[in-house]
Design a protein around this motif. Sequence first.
Motif, PDB file in Angstrom:
ATOM      1  N   GLU A   1       0.361  -6.519  10.611  1.00  0.00           N
ATOM      2  CA  GLU A   1      -1.173  -7.177   9.883  1.00  0.00           C
ATOM      3  C   GLU A   1      -0.317  -8.192   9.142  1.00  0.00           C
ATOM      4  O   GLU A   1      -0.300  -9.162   8.138  1.00  0.00           O
ATOM      5  N   LYS A   2      -0.965  -6.582   8.583  1.00  0.00           N
ATOM      6  CA  LYS A   2      -1.788  -7.615   6.589  1.00  0.00           C
ATOM      7  C   LYS A   2      -0.719  -7.161   5.732  1.00  0.00           C
ATOM      8  O   LYS A   2      -0.816  -7.571   4.738  1.00  0.00           O
ATOM      9  N   ILE A   3       0.228  -6.140   5.671  1.00  0.00           N
ATOM     10  CA  ILE A   3       0.689  -5.566   4.765  1.00  0.00           C
ATOM     11  C   ILE A   3       2.297  -5.973   4.471  1.00  0.00           C
ATOM     12  O   ILE A   3       2.975  -6.149   3.558  1.00  0.00           O
ATOM     13  N   GLN A   4       3.115  -5.599   5.862  1.00  0.00           N
ATOM     14  CA  GLN A   4       4.384  -6.124   5.939  1.00  0.00           C
ATOM     15  C   GLN A   4       5.440  -7.379   5.969  1.00  0.00           C
ATOM     16  O   GLN A   4       5.649  -7.822   4.875  1.00  0.00           O
ATOM     17  N   PRO A   5       3.679  -8.311   5.902  1.00  0.00           N
ATOM     18  CA  PRO A   5       4.400 -10.026   6.017  1.00  0.00           C
ATOM     19  C   PRO A   5       4.339  -9.915   4.053  1.00  0.00           C
ATOM     20  O   PRO A   5       5.264 -10.654   3.954  1.00  0.00           O
ATOM     21  N   LYS A   6       3.316  -9.740   3.251  1.00  0.00           N
ATOM     22  CA  LYS A   6       3.750 -10.224   2.135  1.00  0.00           C
ATOM     23  C   LYS A   6       4.579  -9.128   1.451  1.00  0.00           C
ATOM     24  O   LYS A   6       5.457  -9.579   0.348  1.00  0.00           O
ATOM     25  N   PHE A   7       4.424  -8.037   1.856  1.00  0.00           N
ATOM     26  CA  PHE A   7       6.082  -6.811   1.023  1.00  0.00           C
ATOM     27  C   PHE A   7       7.110  -6.313   1.680  1.00  0.00           C
ATOM     28  O   PHE A   7       6.992  -5.799   2.560  1.00  0.00           O
ATOM     29  N   PHE A   8       7.332  -8.041   2.525  1.00  0.00           N
ATOM     30  CA  PHE A   8       8.745  -7.979   2.913  1.00  0.00           C
ATOM     31  C   PHE A   8       9.969  -7.243   3.485  1.00  0.00           C
ATOM     32  O   PHE A   8      10.749  -7.732   4.091  1.00  0.00           O
ATOM     33  N   TYR A   9       9.948  -6.742   2.206  1.00  0.00           N
ATOM     34  CA  TYR A   9      11.032  -6.749   1.503  1.00  0.00           C
ATOM     35  C   TYR A   9      11.672  -4.836   2.521  1.00  0.00           C
ATOM     36  O   TYR A   9      12.416  -4.349   2.540  1.00  0.00           O
ATOM     37  N   LEU A  10      10.326  -4.234   2.660  1.00  0.00           N
ATOM     38  CA  LEU A  10      10.177  -3.552   4.333  1.00  0.00           C
ATOM     39  C   LEU A  10      10.518  -4.384   5.286  1.00  0.00           C
ATOM     40  O   LEU A  10       9.323  -4.875   5.768  1.00  0.00           O
ATOM     41  N   SER A  11      10.882  -3.728   6.695  1.00  0.00           N
ATOM     42  CA  SER A  11      10.599  -4.208   7.848  1.00  0.00           C
ATOM     43  C   SER A  11       9.109  -3.652   8.705  1.00  0.00           C
ATOM     44  O   SER A  11       8.559  -2.959   7.828  1.00  0.00           O
ATOM     45  N   SER A  12       8.798  -4.398   9.647  1.00  0.00           N
ATOM     46  CA  SER A  12       8.007  -4.132   9.704  1.00  0.00           C
ATOM     47  C   SER A  12       7.837  -2.868  11.127  1.00  0.00           C
ATOM     48  O   SER A  12       6.888  -2.110  11.240  1.00  0.00           O
ATOM     49  N   ASP A  13       8.732  -1.969  10.891  1.00  0.00           N
ATOM     50  CA  ASP A  13       8.882  -1.094  11.572  1.00  0.00           C
ATOM     51  C   ASP A  13       9.143   0.293  10.066  1.00  0.00           C
ATOM     52  O   ASP A  13       9.332   1.530  10.354  1.00  0.00           O
ATOM     53  N   GLU A  14       9.389  -0.239   9.046  1.00  0.00           N
ATOM     54  CA  GLU A  14       8.912   0.987   8.259  1.00  0.00           C
ATOM     55  C   GLU A  14       8.143   1.230   7.653  1.00  0.00           C
ATOM     56  O   GLU A  14       7.844   1.547   5.916  1.00  0.00           O
ATOM     57  N   LEU A  15       6.311   1.646   8.237  1.00  0.00           N
ATOM     58  CA  LEU A  15       5.779   1.915   7.053  1.00  0.00           C
ATOM     59  C   LEU A  15       5.789   3.871   6.643  1.00  0.00           C
ATOM     60  O   LEU A  15       5.749   4.247   6.068  1.00  0.00           O
ATOM     61  N   TRP A  16       7.049   3.856   7.500  1.00  0.00           N
ATOM     62  CA  TRP A  16       6.801   5.913   6.802  1.00  0.00           C
ATOM     63  C   TRP A  16       7.933   5.494   5.657  1.00  0.00           C
ATOM     64  O   TRP A  16       7.602   6.306   5.303  1.00  0.00           O
ATOM     65  N   LYS A  17       7.913   4.365   5.556  1.00  0.00           N
ATOM     66  CA  LYS A  17       8.828   4.164   4.022  1.00  0.00           C
ATOM     67  C   LYS A  17       7.734   4.066   3.302  1.00  0.00           C
ATOM     68  O   LYS A  17       7.803   4.246   1.979  1.00  0.00           O
TER      69      LYS A  17
END
Length: 353
Positions: A280-296
């Motif tokens: 919701e908060k992080i991925q839309p802003k840092f879009f070089y990583l996808s929504s399933d890449e919190l692990w990265k």
Amino acid sequence: MCVDAKSFFASDELGYEKCGIIPIQEMDGYAEKLEERIQKVPASEKFYQGQRRLLNLQISYPWAKSVVVLARRYGRYKIPQPVKGQIAKSYLLDLRADPELKEYKSSQAMDQYLQSLGLQVATNRKCGIVGLRWAAMQAGLGVIRRNNFFYAQSGSWVALEAWLTDKEMELRETSDLPPCPKGCNRCVVACPTRSLSEPYTMLPTTCVSFLTTFGGRNLPKEPLSKAFGRCIYGCDICQDVCPMNKGRWQENEDFPGLSELAPTLTPESILEMDEDYYKEKIQPKFFYLSSDELWKWKVNVLCFMRNNYQKEYKSYIIAACENENIKVQEMARAIRDEWGLSNGNTSTALIEY
């Protein structure tokens, strides 16, 4: 067709620092420079394959006759202390992703204005529709320096945008920026992974920014990760050390929402972050990583903790050894074994470090 800047559009009103228009044929030189770069560093060829989408524009856009290119300064915003030096400024202040930002809205307004003039236009707001730095240099908006970044009057802290149009137009500025200081190689010397091996060239796949964003899928086994220093996501080092950037960043304004978001981007907070908050908060802003890449992000943070170890990090590293993601586990366990960490004891070497 020559165009007067004031009569064509009031770029100042939309927040742009510089504007220019060049014939589309002048983008041919970009293809030559791309091939030249690949020849100098053959290992970069695979990476630059993606840039080939920016070549042969008149095949993809047979109607295109001109390129409108604009520069917008972002080096005026305050960087919150929790993320300073850990997340690259251009990513923290990305103007391309949030439709609520005034800069995003003014970009849309520019698009609408060009169309209101009866022009057929095309753009790519996130990734660029042309070689942006080359186009800006050809239009006289500034220069490309030895660290490969484009510089305007406000230094390298500028975001570039471009539109293709179906009219033959031309609008040029004359850059009076001085060249890089004779013999200066600060950017090359400072590059932590030696990705920038000599002026005006690099191996992108060894760049910290690449390895901490859309690259670096196997950091636990990446030897260069020990050279990342304090970088978690992206890297500003070659720009920060550049003497031509001295005094160019002036923290005069708050960037919308950043001060509230920053505490959630500390190393500890990222390791504890859940998937829902990330999506919701992080991925839309840092879009070089996808929504399933919190692990990265978590792997990047563990890398940071290893390179900047404090005793407070021990519990986070130990806990990450049992993370559900195998890559997070692998990184955490590698650090645990390397430093002799355990649930009960911390090695003497670690304490002294």
